[in-house]
Write an enzyme that holds these catalytic residues in place. Structure first.
Site: not given
Length: 801
Positions: A317, A319, A557
């Protein structure tokens, strides 16, 4: 009844039972104390590892320890202490295993405390953070995006609250929650906020019951563990009839001295047991946990270390993984003649409308402080599925306005002039949000089509300084990196290109990906960067890659990563990630450092690669021990070795070297089919070793006669078996480094020391008589070594792994 049906029944039942008074200020300190006294506390132990008692029991009470214990007790009565050395070795090995696992447990438990979720509860009217185990019955627990519901309860407050219950029901669609609705432990918040009153805590909570049931009946799959269990099962089947035949042969047929026959019988049975293999596997895993713990990496499931060794695709991912969590507003581009001062006030009010802003909104709050004149009358929290948030304001002068803030390519129709400007900014790796004015209900999808573009907010993302090196490591290790993000594809591709990811310039918009799994899998194998990926698509993409035989690791996250993390072979969460991601991930990077991943992958490869390597040593011994016993029974001769001889050989050619080899660096990616890979080398090696040893023994039997003939025959056979076993070790130790060559040489030197030092000769009953037979034994071992080289090369070419 299916899992989903049971869960839905439980949710209905919880709603029917819930009759909990709502107290906005929560419990008082006195009420909390009384509940703790009554035991109404969330006391489910959060275990990251086995208990100390389980560790001791698991290392001591094993099938093979029981067999060896009986044989050891027999030998202590009938033979000199030298023939009982194998028992002391097992005691030492078991002790080492227990100590290492206890060290690993200590490391895991300390890391688990650091990474433990701390929910916010309202007490005496004030929000306070408490450990999960500190929640009591009747507590008012606050919720926000990404928060995990840790106990069962009833919603007391809801502000556009949406809860994902997919981990319980299997349904991926978020469930809107209103006051009075039940919430179940194990679900998590994907949008909005609120609070709930706890109705069941501890083992009464639904998720705790599921976890207890799951731990009772299931284990996380480990090919290494199941492979070793399979090997031990086959060894048991071979060992039992062979040992019985050997006992009968030595005690009945030969009619020799009972004590000597018992000693030689035990000497034939003990080496059939690959007892050190299980121990060494436990030690390797335990040391892996300790090493990773020093790097602030919490391994929540031990087989995850093994799984990492097999990973060939890692989905990242953007970000929080490639970029740091924070952002900065760098520009504000006004559209359609908008007034800048008014737009700034709108952005300040939008930022203030969300009690739990994400990184993008936090940057806007920092850049445009709120004014106190406007009052938020309705708010639509950000959702990964929608890609936008919204708010309605009373502006203080009697005017009201509604606004959406989100992805320009979602809020604007194709061909809108603002999209050209957005694309130009995205190609520079900048993130762009659109502020648009709308009429109608915020949560009505039709409102999006009536949105009027007002301004573009340009944000700059902070690249992680270690991300480029980490991506380069994966490329060097033949692990394909796929960047999967919910952000604009062009922007994500530009960020990945800055980090040197090959193929990043050809970013793919996931909205154009085919839904059919095979077609999606082909697109995923061709592409590298994917943007505008929905949470459900992330899950589908992981499944599509797995359908092509890939072992997939997923990092993330945010709550939008939970489903993909759960389905991936290995889920990796950042320590500052949401509670939900930390709960489902097998590995948590507590220091939030993406640069830790190479160390984690390397540790996994070290463990599985080295265990595969040393397992060949142990299984070679098992094979030649069984074959020697069969040959002895068939030839009606005495077993050639006493336990002390095989203890010496096992220590020098297997025990000590295996310990060093198991802990050595190993960067080779683990291959599947553990049992087949080990046995294709162990079988020919064991056959050659048994044949060479028995040949030396028979030749020595013809050459020697007289009172000390059996000892001389045993010494010649021991020399041959040691040299062949040392050559097996030399092959296993490849590719050579200085310390591996030194290790092999040291083992040879230790055996030579036994042969030349008089008291060691007496202790181990090894004395080479004459020169003819010892040199013949060396010659047989040399021929066996040449045969081994040829056999292993043939196996490498002809027998698939």
């Amino acid at each position: 009844m299916t899992q989903r049906a049971r869960t839905e029944d439980a949710i209905v039942e919880a709603g029917e039972e819930a009759d909990v008074p709502y107290r906005p200020g929560g419990l008082t300190a006195d009420e909390v104390a009384r509940r703790v006294e009554r035991g109404e506390v969330n006391d489910v132990p959060v275990r990251s590892s086995r208990s100390a008692a389980d560790i001791v029991r698991g290392n001591v009470l094993t099938r093979f320890n029981a067999i060896i214990g009986v044989l050891w007790a027999v030998m202590l009565f009938v033979a000199p202490i030298q023939d009982s050395l194998f028992g002391f070795v097992i005691v030492a090995n078991t002790g080492i295993g227990i100590i290492q696992e206890l060290r690993a447990k200590k490391t895991l438990d300390s890391l688990a405390v650091i990474g433990e979720a701390r929910p916010t509860v309202r007490r005496d009217g004030e929000p306070v953070e408490v450990p999960t185990s500190g929640i009591v019955l009747g507590d008012l627990v606050e919720l926000g995006p990404g928060d995990k519901v840790v106990v069962d309860g009833v919603v007391a407050e809801a502000d556009s609250l949406e809860v994902d219950e997919s981990l319980l029901t299997g349904e991926a669609d978020p469930v809107p929650k209103r006051p009075g609705d039940p919430v179940m432990s194990g679900s998590f918040v994907v949008a909005g906020g609120g609070a709930f009153t706890t109705t069941k805590v501890g083992r009464e909570a639904y998720a705790a019951q599921l976890a207890e049931e799951a731990s009772r009946f299931t284990l996380v799959h480990s090919e290494l563990r199941s492979g070793i269990s399979t090997i031990l099962k086959y060894v048991t089947w071979m060992m039992v009839p062979t040992a019985i035949a050997l006992v009968v042969s030595q005690l009945v047929v030969k009619e020799t001295d009972v004590r000597n026959s018992v000693a030689r019988t035990v000497g034939g049975i003990v080496p059939m047991i690959p007892e050190g293999l299980v121990l060494l596997t436990s030690v390797a895993f335990a040391i892996g946990v300790i090493r990773l713990g020093r790097k602030q990496c919490l391994v929540q499931e031990l087989p995850a270390i093994e799984g990492l060794a097999r990973v060939d695709v890692v989905c990242l991912d953007k970000t929080g993984t490639l970029t740091e969590g924070g952002m900065d507003v760098t520009a504000l581009h006004l559209l359609d003649g908008a007034d800048e001062a008014y737009v700034r006030r709108v952005l300040g009010a939008v930022g203030d409308s969300d009690p739990r802003p994400n990184a993008s909104l936090r940057a806007i709050i920092d850049a445009y402080p709120d004014n106190d004149d406007w009052r938020c009358t309705e708010a639509l929290p950000f959702s990964s599925a929608r890609k936008y948030s919204g708010a309605t304001f009373s502006e203080g002068d009697g005017q009201t306005s509604s606004w959406l803030l989100g992805a320009p390519d979602v809020l604007l129709p194709d061909g809108d002039p603002a999209l050209d400007e957005t694309d130009a900014l995205n190609r520079r790796g900048l993130r762009v949000l659109l502020l648009a004015r709308v009429s109608g209900e915020l949560d009505d999808p039709k409102s999006v089509h009536k949105a009027r573009a007002t301004a573009l907010v340009v944000l700059e993302q902070r690249l992680r300084p270690d991300a480029a090196d980490t991506l380069a490591y994966f490329a060097d290790q033949d692990v394909a990196a796929k960047v999967i993000s919910g952000d604009n594809a062009v922007s994500v591709g530009a960020v990945a290109a800055k980090l040197g990811l090959p193929g990043a310039e050809h970013a793919v918009d996931a909205r154009r990906l085919p839904e059919e799994p095979d077609a999606m899998a082909r697109s995923l194998e061709d592409g590298v960067v994917f943007g505008r990926v929905t949470p459900r698509q992330k899950r589908d993409m992981v499944g599509a890659l797995q359908s092509r035989g890939h072992t997939v690791a997923m990092t993330g996250d945010g709550v939008n990563d939970v489903l993909a993390l759960k389905d991936a072979d290995i889920g990796v969460s950042m320590g500052t990630g949401s509670e939900a991601t930390r709960a489902v991930a097998q590995i948590v990077l507590l220091d939030n450092s993406f640069a830790t991943l190479p160390a984690v992958v390397a540790e996994g490869r070290r463990v599985i690669g080295n265990i595969t390597r040393v397992a060949t040593l142990f299984l070679t011994k098992t094979v030649y021990s069984v074959l020697l016993a069969v040959l002895v029974v068939a030839a009606q001769v005495e077993y050639p070795f006493l336990p002390r001889h095989l203890t010496l050989l096992s220590t020098l050619t297997i025990g000590v070297p295996a310990f060093f080899l198991a802990l050595a660096p190993n960067k080779e990616r683990a291959q599947p089919h553990f049992v087949r890979r080990v046995m294709r080398y162990a079988l020919p090696a064991g056959v050659v070793a048994a044949a060479a040893t028995f040949t030396s023994y028979l030749l020595a039997g013809r050459y020697y006669d007289g009172p000390g003939a059996l000892d001389a025959e045993t010494s010649a056979a021991t020399l041959t078996l040691f040299l062949v076993s040392l050559w097996v070790l030399a092959i296993i130790a490849r590719p050579y480094t200085w310390w591996r060559l030194a290790l092999v040489a040291a083992m040879g030197g230790a055996f030579l020391l036994v042969l030349v030092v008089p008291w060691l000769q007496d202790f181990f009953a090894l004395r080479l008589v004459g020169t003819t037979m010892p040199w013949a034994a060396v010659g047989i071992a040399a021929a066996a070594a040449a045969l081994l080289e040829g056999a292993w090369r043939w196996v490498e070419r002809r027998v698939p792994a």
